[in-house]
Design an enzyme around this catalytic site. Structure first.
Site, short mmCIF file in Angstrom:
data_model
loop_
_atom_site.label_atom_id
_atom_site.label_comp_id
_atom_site.label_asym_id
_atom_site.label_seq_id
_atom_site.Cartn_x
_atom_site.Cartn_y
_atom_site.Cartn_z
CG ASP A 39 -44.31 80.99 -111.41
OD1 ASP A 39 -44.05 82.08 -110.86
OD2 ASP A 39 -44.82 80.94 -112.55
CG HIS A 75 -40.65 76.65 -112.99
ND1 HIS A 75 -41.18 77.77 -113.56
CD2 HIS A 75 -41.69 76.00 -112.43
CE1 HIS A 75 -42.49 77.80 -113.35
NE2 HIS A 75 -42.82 76.74 -112.65
CD GLU A 94 -42.84 76.69 -116.70
OE1 GLU A 94 -43.98 76.92 -116.25
OE2 GLU A 94 -42.25 77.45 -117.48
CD1 TRP A 134 -51.37 75.25 -108.48
CD2 TRP A 134 -51.44 73.05 -108.90
NE1 TRP A 134 -50.46 74.97 -109.49
CE2 TRP A 134 -50.49 73.63 -109.77
CE3 TRP A 134 -51.64 71.68 -108.97
CZ2 TRP A 134 -49.76 72.89 -110.70
CZ3 TRP A 134 -50.92 70.93 -109.91
CH2 TRP A 134 -50.00 71.53 -110.76
CG ASP A 186 -30.37 60.24 -73.65
OD1 ASP A 186 -30.18 59.04 -73.79
OD2 ASP A 186 -29.86 60.95 -72.77
NE ARG A 214 -43.94 82.03 -117.00
CZ ARG A 214 -43.71 80.74 -116.98
NH1 ARG A 214 -42.74 80.22 -117.72
NH2 ARG A 214 -44.44 79.93 -116.23
CG ASP A 215 -45.68 87.92 -118.90
OD1 ASP A 215 -45.34 86.72 -118.80
OD2 ASP A 215 -46.34 88.36 -119.85
CD GLU A 216 -46.73 82.30 -114.58
OE1 GLU A 216 -47.36 81.39 -114.04
OE2 GLU A 216 -46.21 82.22 -115.71
CG ASP A 251 -45.06 75.83 -108.97
OD1 ASP A 251 -46.30 75.78 -109.17
OD2 ASP A 251 -44.25 76.04 -109.87
#
Length: 992
Positions: free
Chosen positions: A582, A883, A862, A649, A135, A586-588, A595
């Protein structure tokens, strides 16, 4: 009646028609519903009817239980070619005895009493032996392994390799016949019973060759009117008119842009997606989209195609330094409309110098800052093209094509418009409006501001209805956004440089519905000015994200844990906007590799995120540096940036494709990414040198350990060298296993040997004889246990004991960051301390998962203390309330509390092994696997536990009951057991 449904191609399901496929032979998947209990597919047939052929269907049969990513059986599709697909399956059913405790088929149960002369393990192994060959067919060219089963590539290969099923072409009329008796009672015969054919689904290839494109990129012309479309000026529209000689029979618009586009034909939007074409590594890969626009056209003159262009990721402000023009300074459209008419004629309308350009009512647009719309101008794309002065356009580039593995030198060239780039079809769904949510409260703040609470932190924008009395000409309505309140007002400090503000200049022409364009906000709260007497029914939250199908669920008797799980779901939904970001506010809002490396298993359980991740991995491979180093964010907007190697990372290059493979069983992901996977391991090997210890250099380490100061998130308790060397060993082992899966035994041997050497170096350098590990932090013990770095059961037990001591010493408050958090509960449970993991999970004091819940969080934060107990925002300059990285515990909740986990790639086999913690009355989980829905639920009944599992055809479950008995069940059905709730040893597999 057994029915085939959910036919899909590659990693997405754009039913009823898959338009613009980028593969000439797309793999096919389906699911089975309404099958009788015990049904198991053992053959399938795919019927193909090519539009460019003779119109005759051809059926291709294969003796195989596979139904996920099966090979395209016919000839390759040509560009633009359409085919109609139907699928049916054949299988057998063992029937059902509903009077028994086990409902379904192929159930083998074993107790631990004296009557079990062979012992538990012997009987369980016999049950496996009786079902594996019949199976559970290991996907072709794959060695199914204990490593894959436990997500641990350190284990040895144990399952046999099977070859691909033979595909037989048949005339569709020559169908398998079944006698009336066997059809009425399939349990009485071993002959397979064919299902009916599925409903037809169409698939259509996109433009597969460079020569298919006749269009050119056009932009508002330079010259006296150079301000049209310039940065900081109103968003431009490019358009053209054309005639059709007869009624359209079929029409496709293939379109992309440098920047964002919103296209219309004859005043109607061409699709439901937003923020097209999305964000890819623009210096290497630019996605185009294909739309069926047949209903929007008409015969004769007066047809108009137009597109509004926005800054988006191409030239809008990006990253924390808010620099524009990262990829280029000019917006441009590439569009090719191909129409087949009723008279047999074909018409192609392509972007060229004959098009015109005009300004729109969109005075400003920015993903970070918001949009400004002047309603005194003609509103809407079509209205603007018919009312505003128009100007010439000019060609700014032809579509060029680079090889799939083009040199990464392009990544370091500033102007992406000048680089050879692949025009690529989508790998997954587009960004869409997912839902709308009503306001739950409108009130006046202490400062007299009108505030709106939508009850949920999410991503999107506010849709606002302005009634006639508020529509004074020249009046400005302003909407500001924030995730939280602080001191009763919008808490905007976490936005940093992002303005997150939408503005509308009213025309004075009565009521309006206001909605921004080419922007995105992360928010729960909004502040509205310029509207008096705002009511809750006047505003709603438009939720935006990639159109991923929900796949995984969990619930239990503790509402706090249910809220925590839903917070993880909302965090994933919010941050999967074409790429895995992430944070959304915000400015990201970048594709941070660390992550998604830790969160990818959770994401793939919750959503069908595979298409998005497949696309993102192609970008990672394209942007990887020649030495194998990996950018910290992908795509990387800064053409000149070279990041230092960083463990965890950079590990995304190796770990994320492996996790996609585990979730889907897709070996092609590994084949495509294996060079990238091993290049990262080679990079780590070069940095470590002969010692096999990665020491020194830049590291994020156990990022955002709660003990780190707000302004120094690097300062974790775990020694960064210990973390880096552990990551090195893990990635080498994964690379070895990936190579083995795709049949590269030389590479498997090489990286397997390297993994062994790194583990030995880790033990020699960092582990004492009594099991203490350098820096004595929770994270180092967790990674040593989970990644099998200790090589010794005694040392592993000692490490588990010390980890439990550290958790207890911290009063069961969390003490891990990005690296340790996904594995700390697993490591505790694996070493016999599941009770400690439970106390860690259910702690409510700061820092903890449930602290966020007690503070009213609706997404994962976060930082563990993004909001302090007094209600103020963490003083660190980097603080987000949406986050997903710390939400990886959701995966453990499913595997440990509900007891459901996959044990082979693609969920072909699962373990059902719940830990029924004190304090819980019930728990359940369900996951829509590639083979169908798998469900597990347990509930306390009297002094015992009632356990239930539901399986789709061909999926096998290994079950361990709370009283220690075991069972093996296979195939379609619902299986039930009742067990004593007495104590039993913690299962080793609970933490795997």
């Amino acid at each position: 009646m057994t029915t085939v449904t959910d036919i899909a191609f590659e990693h997405w399901n754009p039913a009823p028609t898959a338009l613009g496929m980028g593969e000439a032979k797309p793999r096919i998947s389906w699911r089975i519903k309404d099958a009788p209990d015990g049904f198991r597919q053992n053959a399938y047939a795919i019927e193909l009817t090519y539009a460019n052929g003779d119109g005759e269907p051809r059926a291709y049969e294969a003796a195989s239980p596979d139904r996920a990513l099966v090979p395209w059986p016919g000839r390759a599709l040509a560009s633009r070619e359409r085919a109609i697909i139907r699928v049916r399956v054949a299988g057998t059913s063992t029937g059902t005895d509903t009077s028994t405790d086990i409902i379904g088929a192929s159930a083998t149960i074993n107790g631990n009493g004296a009557n079990n002369a062979g012992g538990t393990n012997a009987i369980v192994e016999a049950a496996f032996a009786s079902t594996v060959s019949a199976d559970v067919v290991v996907p072709h060219a794959q060695a199914a392994t204990t490593a894959a089963a436990s997500h641990d590539p350190a284990a040895e290969t144990t399952a046999p390799v099977t070859s691909a099923p033979a595909i037989v072409t048949t005339n569709v009329v020559a169908e398998t016949t079944v006698s009336a008796a066997s059809a009425a009672n399939p349990a009485q015969t071993a002959q397979p019973v064919w299902s009916d054919w599925s409903e037809p689904v169409a698939v259509e290839a996109g433009l597969l060759e460079p020569t298919d494109w006749t269009a050119a990129f056009i932009s508002p012309a330079n010259g006296p009117n150079a301000a049209i479309g310039a940065f900081g000026e109103p968003a431009p529209i490019v358009f053209t008119d054309f005639a059709l000689p007869a009624e359209p029979v079929s029409a496709r618009l293939h379109v992309t842009a440098h920047g964002l586009f919103a296209a219309e034909i004859n005043g109607t939007s061409v699709g439901e997606s937003v923020l097209d074409p999305g964000w890819t590594s623009y210096r290497h890969r630019l996605r185009y989209r294909t739309f069926d626009v047949t209903p929007l056209l008409h015969a004769g003159a007066g047809n108009r195609v137009a597109a509004l262009l926005g800054d988006g990721w191409w030239r809008g402000n990006l990253k924390w330094d808010n620099k524009p023009n990262r990829y280029g300074s000019r917006l441009a459209l590439l569009a090719q409309l191909e129409v087949m008419c009723a008279d047999g004629s074909r018409v192609t309308v392509a972007t060229d110098p004959s098009w015109r350009a005009c300004e729109s009512a969109v005075m400003a647009n920015s993903l970070y800052d918001g949009s400004t719309i002047d309603l005194r101008r003609p509103v809407g794309i079509d209205a603007a093209t018919r009312s505003m002065p128009s100007f010439p356009v000019e060609v700014v580039g032809a579509p060029t094509h680079a090889p799939a593995n083009a040199s990464t030198d392009a990544a370091h060239t500033r102007d992406a418009a000048t680089q050879p780039v692949q025009l690529v079809a989508p790998d997954g769904p587009a960004i869409q409006r997912i839902a709308t949510r009503p306001a739950v409260k409108v009130w006046s703040s202490p400062a007299g501001k009108t505030l709106v609470d939508f009850g949920q932190n999410a991503v999107g924008w506010v849709r606002l209805r302005v009634r006639g009395g508020n529509a004074t000409a020249g009046k400005t309505v302003t909407v500001r956004h924030a995730e939280v309140l602080e001191y009763g007002e919008l808490g905007t400090r976490p936005l940093r440089g992002a303005k997150a503000t939408d503005r509308y200049v009213l025309a004075g022409d009565g009521g309006r519905t206001l909605e921004p364009v080419f922007t995105l906000h992360g928010f729960r709260y909004a502040e509205v000015t310029g509207v008096s007497d705002l009511r809750a029914e006047d505003v709603e939250q438009v939720v935006v994200g990639t159109g991923m199908e929900r796949r995984g669920w969990f619930s239990c008797s503790d509402d706090r844990l249910n809220r925590l799980f839903e917070n993880v779901v909302w965090g994933a939904r919010s941050n999967f906007v074409d790429i895995p970001t992430d944070c959304p506010q915000r400015d990201e809002r970048l594709g941070w590799t660390g992550d998604i490396q830790v969160f990818s298993p959770t994401a793939l359980y919750l959503f069908d995120a595979s298409g998005l991740l497949v696309s993102w991995l192609k970008d990672l491979r394209a942007e990887q540096f020649p030495d194998g180093n990996v950018p910290h964010v992908v795509p990387e907007p800064d053409a000149e940036r070279v990041d230092p190697p960083a463990c965890a990372w950079g590990d995304a290059a190796t770990i994320v494709p492996w996790n996609v493979y585990l979730a889907t069983g897709d070996e092609d992901v590994l084949r495509r990414q294996i060079g990238s996977m091993t290049a990262w391991v080679d990079c780590m090997d070069a940095l470590a040198g002969p010692s096999h210890l990665w020491r020194g250099g830049f590291q994020y380490g156990d990022w955002l350990d709660p003990s780190a100061p707000p302004e120094d998130p690097f300062r974790a308790k775990a020694d960064p060298d210990v973390v880096a060397t552990g990551c090195f060993a893990r990635c080498a082992a994964v690379a070895a296993e990936a190579a083995r899966v795709i049949g590269d035994e030389d590479a498997a041997e090489r990286y397997g040997r390297l993994a062994t050497e790194v583990r030995r170096a880790f033990r020699d350098a960092y582990v004492t004889a009594d099991g203490r590990i350098a820096s004595d932090a929770q994270t180092v013990y967790a990674l040593a246990i989970e990644w099998r770095l200790l090589g010794d059961a005694r040392l592993e037990a000692l490490a588990g004991d010390r980890l439990a001591e550290l958790v207890a010493e911290a009063d069961c408050r969390i003490a891990t960051g990005f690296v340790g958090t996904p594995i700390v509960c697993d490591a505790l449970a694996k070493t016999g301390h599941a009770d400690v993991a439970w106390r860690l999970l259910t702690q409510t004091a700061c820092p903890s998962w449930l602290y966020q819940v007690t503070m009213g969080a609706t997404t994962i934060w976060e930082r563990w203390d993004s909001m302090l107990p007094d209600g103020s925002i963490n003083p660190g300059s980097m603080t987000s309330f949406n986050h997903y990285a710390l939400g990886t515990v959701a995966d453990w909740m499913v595997r440990a509390i509900a007891g459901l986990r996959p044990t082979s790639p693609g969920w072909r086999t699962v373990d059902v092994q719940p830990i029924c913690f004190d304090g819980l009355d019930h728990a359940e989980a369900r996951h829509l696997t590639p083979y169908g829905m798998v469900e597990v639920a347990w509930r306390r009944e009297g002094s015992g536990i009632a356990l239930e599992a539901a399986l789709p055809p061909n999926v096998r479950a290994n079950v361990m009951l709370p009283d220690g008995r075991t069972a093996t069940v296979t195939g379609q059905g619902t299986y039930r057991w009742h067990a004593a709730a007495g104590d039993r040893p913690q299962p080793q597999s609970a933490g795997a």
